[in-house]
Structures are given as structure tokens and as C-alpha cells.
Design a protein around this motif. Structure first.
Motif, PDB file in Angstrom:
ATOM      1  N   SER A 160       0.815  -1.216   0.000  1.00 51.10           N
ATOM      2  CA  SER A 160       0.000   0.000   0.000  1.00 51.10           C
ATOM      3  C   SER A 160       0.841   1.255   0.000  1.00 51.10           C
ATOM      4  O   SER A 160       0.309   2.355   0.110  1.00 51.10           O
ATOM      5  CB  SER A 160      -0.910   0.004   1.243  1.00 51.10           C
ATOM      6  OG  SER A 160      -0.126  -0.094   2.427  1.00 51.10           O
ATOM      7  N   PHE A 161       2.165   1.097  -0.104  1.00 52.55           N
ATOM      8  CA  PHE A 161       3.046   2.266  -0.065  1.00 52.55           C
ATOM      9  C   PHE A 161       4.139   2.119  -1.105  1.00 52.55           C
ATOM     10  O   PHE A 161       4.795   1.078  -1.188  1.00 52.55           O
ATOM     11  CB  PHE A 161       3.671   2.403   1.334  1.00 52.55           C
ATOM     12  CG  PHE A 161       4.612   3.576   1.478  1.00 52.55           C
ATOM     13  CD1 PHE A 161       4.130   4.843   1.752  1.00 52.55           C
ATOM     14  CD2 PHE A 161       5.982   3.421   1.322  1.00 52.55           C
ATOM     15  CE1 PHE A 161       4.978   5.925   1.882  1.00 52.55           C
ATOM     16  CE2 PHE A 161       6.857   4.485   1.447  1.00 52.55           C
ATOM     17  CZ  PHE A 161       6.338   5.753   1.725  1.00 52.55           C
ATOM     18  N   LYS A 162       4.346   3.153  -1.889  1.00 50.55           N
ATOM     19  CA  LYS A 162       5.443   3.220  -2.841  1.00 50.55           C
ATOM     20  C   LYS A 162       6.160   4.543  -2.650  1.00 50.55           C
ATOM     21  O   LYS A 162       5.553   5.552  -2.281  1.00 50.55           O
ATOM     22  CB  LYS A 162       4.940   3.109  -4.288  1.00 50.55           C
ATOM     23  CG  LYS A 162       4.354   1.761  -4.661  1.00 50.55           C
ATOM     24  CD  LYS A 162       3.939   1.750  -6.127  1.00 50.55           C
ATOM     25  CE  LYS A 162       3.373   0.395  -6.528  1.00 50.55           C
ATOM     26  NZ  LYS A 162       2.975   0.363  -7.957  1.00 50.55           N
ATOM     27  N   ALA A 163       7.459   4.545  -2.934  1.00 49.36           N
ATOM     28  CA  ALA A 163       8.235   5.783  -2.829  1.00 49.36           C
ATOM     29  C   ALA A 163       9.438   5.690  -3.737  1.00 49.36           C
ATOM     30  O   ALA A 163       9.930   4.594  -4.028  1.00 49.36           O
ATOM     31  CB  ALA A 163       8.677   6.028  -1.386  1.00 49.36           C
ATOM     32  N   ASN A 164       9.912   6.848  -4.170  1.00 46.64           N
ATOM     33  CA  ASN A 164      11.118   6.884  -5.008  1.00 46.64           C
ATOM     34  C   ASN A 164      12.354   7.228  -4.195  1.00 46.64           C
ATOM     35  O   ASN A 164      13.391   7.578  -4.745  1.00 46.64           O
ATOM     36  CB  ASN A 164      10.942   7.897  -6.148  1.00 46.64           C
ATOM     37  CG  ASN A 164      10.854   9.327  -5.635  1.00 46.64           C
ATOM     38  OD1 ASN A 164      10.659   9.560  -4.439  1.00 46.64           O
ATOM     39  ND2 ASN A 164      10.984  10.294  -6.530  1.00 46.64           N
ATOM     40  N   ASP A 165      12.226   7.106  -2.881  1.00 47.11           N
ATOM     41  CA  ASP A 165      13.329   7.429  -1.987  1.00 47.11           C
ATOM     42  C   ASP A 165      13.635   6.214  -1.124  1.00 47.11           C
ATOM     43  O   ASP A 165      12.755   5.697  -0.419  1.00 47.11           O
ATOM     44  CB  ASP A 165      12.962   8.626  -1.095  1.00 47.11           C
ATOM     45  CG  ASP A 165      14.088   9.002  -0.154  1.00 47.11           C
ATOM     46  OD1 ASP A 165      14.962   9.776  -0.581  1.00 47.11           O
ATOM     47  OD2 ASP A 165      14.093   8.519   0.988  1.00 47.11           O
ATOM     48  N   SER A 166      14.873   5.733  -1.174  1.00 44.79           N
ATOM     49  CA  SER A 166      15.213   4.499  -0.478  1.00 44.79           C
ATOM     50  C   SER A 166      15.152   4.652   1.035  1.00 44.79           C
ATOM     51  O   SER A 166      14.812   3.695   1.752  1.00 44.79           O
ATOM     52  CB  SER A 166      16.604   4.020  -0.914  1.00 44.79           C
ATOM     53  OG  SER A 166      17.572   5.031  -0.714  1.00 44.79           O
ATOM     54  N   GLU A 167      15.467   5.832   1.559  1.00 42.97           N
ATOM     55  CA  GLU A 167      15.393   6.028   3.011  1.00 42.97           C
ATOM     56  C   GLU A 167      13.956   5.962   3.502  1.00 42.97           C
ATOM     57  O   GLU A 167      13.692   5.446   4.601  1.00 42.97           O
ATOM     58  CB  GLU A 167      16.043   7.350   3.397  1.00 42.97           C
ATOM     59  CG  GLU A 167      17.557   7.334   3.274  1.00 42.97           C
ATOM     60  CD  GLU A 167      18.188   8.626   3.718  1.00 42.97           C
ATOM     61  OE1 GLU A 167      19.093   8.574   4.576  1.00 42.97           O
ATOM     62  OE2 GLU A 167      17.787   9.690   3.211  1.00 42.97           O
ATOM     63  N   ALA A 168      13.019   6.455   2.687  1.00 43.00           N
ATOM     64  CA  ALA A 168      11.605   6.352   3.064  1.00 43.00           C
ATOM     65  C   ALA A 168      11.162   4.892   3.087  1.00 43.00           C
ATOM     66  O   ALA A 168      10.412   4.469   3.986  1.00 43.00           O
ATOM     67  CB  ALA A 168      10.745   7.152   2.089  1.00 43.00           C
ATOM     68  N   LEU A 169      11.624   4.099   2.123  1.00 39.29           N
ATOM     69  CA  LEU A 169      11.290   2.677   2.109  1.00 39.29           C
ATOM     70  C   LEU A 169      11.881   1.967   3.325  1.00 39.29           C
ATOM     71  O   LEU A 169      11.255   1.072   3.904  1.00 39.29           O
ATOM     72  CB  LEU A 169      11.790   2.034   0.816  1.00 39.29           C
ATOM     73  CG  LEU A 169      11.103   2.490  -0.470  1.00 39.29           C
ATOM     74  CD1 LEU A 169      11.793   1.891  -1.680  1.00 39.29           C
ATOM     75  CD2 LEU A 169       9.628   2.104  -0.462  1.00 39.29           C
ATOM     76  N   LEU A 170      13.082   2.342   3.709  1.00 41.44           N
ATOM     77  CA  LEU A 170      13.673   1.761   4.909  1.00 41.44           C
ATOM     78  C   LEU A 170      12.831   2.076   6.136  1.00 41.44           C
ATOM     79  O   LEU A 170      12.564   1.187   6.967  1.00 41.44           O
ATOM     80  CB  LEU A 170      15.088   2.295   5.101  1.00 41.44           C
ATOM     81  CG  LEU A 170      15.783   1.900   6.416  1.00 41.44           C
ATOM     82  CD1 LEU A 170      16.017   0.400   6.474  1.00 41.44           C
ATOM     83  CD2 LEU A 170      17.091   2.666   6.578  1.00 41.44           C
ATOM     84  N   ASP A 171      12.398   3.309   6.253  1.00 38.72           N
ATOM     85  CA  ASP A 171      11.613   3.712   7.427  1.00 38.72           C
ATOM     86  C   ASP A 171      10.312   2.927   7.538  1.00 38.72           C
ATOM     87  O   ASP A 171       9.943   2.461   8.627  1.00 38.72           O
ATOM     88  CB  ASP A 171      11.312   5.214   7.358  1.00 38.72           C
ATOM     89  CG  ASP A 171      12.550   6.072   7.599  1.00 38.72           C
ATOM     90  OD1 ASP A 171      13.535   5.542   8.162  1.00 38.72           O
ATOM     91  OD2 ASP A 171      12.535   7.255   7.220  1.00 38.72           O
TER      92      ASP A 171
END
Length: 271
Positions: A184-195
Motif C-alpha cells: 500500500s506504499f510506494k516511494a522513489n526514496d530508499s530512506e523512506a522505504l527503509l523507514d
């Protein structure tokens, strides 16, 4: 005859069209230029110039010898500068272009030690995930991750680049091993995905340079341990890239060596 010195005098006489102008340009006597050219002609067995009262006119052989002589002198100068650069003191402004998250986590922490080792170097660092033209922005060196486009830049491999699937223990508790991954979540920032992975929201595909600490201390668990996200083997790397130059400046050379040593083998994030 000092053959190299004679070639230099011949080249300037050819370019200026005059022994006297070549003598002034080279800080020599006119007779020295004339003798040097005469010695070359005697050695080669051909006339290099047709002399006239107004101007030197190169012969066909003279024109051919000039083209080769210019290349020889350029190679000699390149060799001299290249060798001198090996012992040159690293100094001056070093302009870096770094990817944001990776630069903050793995390059910036190495800079204090680098500056202590090379006090004559100053650093100007730009952190951005945009791929910029190094020549246009005046950067000396950049760190790039993954596949490199055919840009004409010179690249030095500094460390491997690996991406793995991982999730938090809380997310995995009571769940069957994941099959198709939907979220349910996508992001183009790897730090956001880590969080969000650490928060237990789901499975994330993360580079080991970002997730390594969490994997080591158990905050994340690696899934499919034998699998790594697909890039061609030669592209699985973190690179130092710099504009093509005949001579690699000492400040760039020592920076890349320092960063490569700081990353270690295996890279610190993969231990």
C-alpha cells in the motif's frame, strides 16, 4: 646533437616561418636554430625547408616530419607531467558530487579523516540524486551507484552494490513466507522505504548499504537469502567517476583511494 632540443627548434621554426622568430621565441640564437635544423636534415637525409629571403617554406618531407614531431613532443610532455603528478602534493579545491542518502551515510563520515590526512585540500560537496554533467557543473569526481551510462567518464569501482528483500520481524510474525509482493506504499526514496519497512508496513527491496545495519542488529530480516535483485554482474557496483583527462590529478586520486579503503573489502555494510 640534442635530438629532442633540435626537434623543438624545428617545430617552432616551422610554425613561425622564420629561424629568427623561432630563436626569439625559444630564447636561443638564430645560429643555434639554423644548426639544429641543418643537423636534422643531415640525419634524415632530406631537406626540411626551402629557404628564401622572406620566409621558410616547408618541403613535403618537412611537413610530414612536423606532424610526427608535434605528436612526439606532446607525448614527451604528457609523460613528464604524468610522472611529476605521481609525486605532486594533493592540494586545492576538490568538488564532489554525491548521491544524497549514500553520500550522507558512507562518504561524508570519511571526509574528516581525509581532510586530516590532506590538509592542503578543501572540499565542496553537492549531494543530489540527479545525474549531473560533471564537466558542466565543474565537479572533479562523483559517486554513482548501479549501471553507468556510456557517458565518456572514467570509472573506478569502489565497492559492490547489492539489493535484497527484507522486512521487520513484526511484519513477518505469524505470516507465511511472502509470494507475490503487493503493498500500500510506494516511494522513489530508499530512506523512506527503509523507514516504513522498519515500521512493519511490509517487504522492501533495499540496497545493503542502506539496510545493512538493520539486518545486522535484527531490526530487519532478509528474505530469499540466496537472491539478489538483478543487475548485470558488472553493474552491481558503486563507482567513482571523473571526467576524462590525460593526467589524473593527485587530489582526485587520493580521494578515491581513501574512499575505497574506507568502504573496505568486503564493504562495511555487507559484513
Amino acid at each position: 646533437m640534442d635530438y629532442l632540443a633540435a626537434i623543438r627548434l624545428f617545430v617552432r621554426a616551422f610554425e613561425l616561418g622564420s629561424f629568427s622568430k623561432a630563436a626569439v621565441d625559444c630564447g636561443a640564437k638564430v645560429s643555434s636554430v639554423s644548426r639544429a635544423v641543418a643537423a636534422l636534415e643531415a640525419d634524415l637525409g632530406v631537406a626540411l625547408f626551402n629557404r628564401s629571403t622572406r620566409r621558410l617554406n616547408p618541403t613535403e618531407a618537412g611537413g610530414d616530419f612536423y606532424e610526427r614531431a608535434v605528436r612526439i613532443l606532446a607525448e614527451v610532455e604528457d609523460a613528464r607531467q604524468q610522472t611529476a603528478a605521481l609525486n605532486g602534493r594533493p592540494q586545492g579545491l576538490l568538488k564532489l558530487n554525491l548521491p544524497g542518502a549514500f553520500g550522507r551515510r558512507h562518504v561524508v563520515p570519511l571526509l574528516p579523516g581525509f581532510l586530516a590526512a590532506y590538509p592542503d585540500i578543501r572540499i565542496e560537496a553537492t549531494l543530489t540524486d540527479a545525474t549531473v554533467n560533471l564537466i558542466e557543473v565543474g565537479a572533479d569526481v562523483a559517486i554513482r551507484i548501479g549501471a553507468l551510462p556510456d557517458s565518456g567518464l572514467i570509472a573506478k569501482k569502489l565497492a559492490p552494490h547489492r539489493r535484497v528483500l527484507c522486512a521487520s520481524p513484526a511484519y513477518l510474525a505469524g505470516r507465511a513466507p511472502p509470494g507475490d509482493v503487493k503493498g500500500s506504499f510506494k516511494a522513489n526514496d530508499s530512506e523512506a522505504l527503509l523507514d516504513v519497512a522498519l515500521a512493519g508496513l511490509g517487504v522492501a527491496l533495499l540496497p545493503t548499504w542502506l539496510a545493512g545495519a538493520a539486518l545486522r542488529d535484527g531490526r530487519l530480516i532478509r528474505l530469499l537469502p540466496g537472491w539478489t535483485a538483478g543487475l548485470a554482474p558488472g553493474d552491481r557496483a558503486i563507482w567513482g567517476v571523473y571526467p576524462p583527462k590525460k593526467i589524473l590529478s593527485p587530489k582526485v586520486r587520493v580521494f578515491l583511494d581513501h574512499i575505497e579503503a574506507g568502504f573496505g573489502r568486503p564493504a562495511i555494510w555487507d559484513r
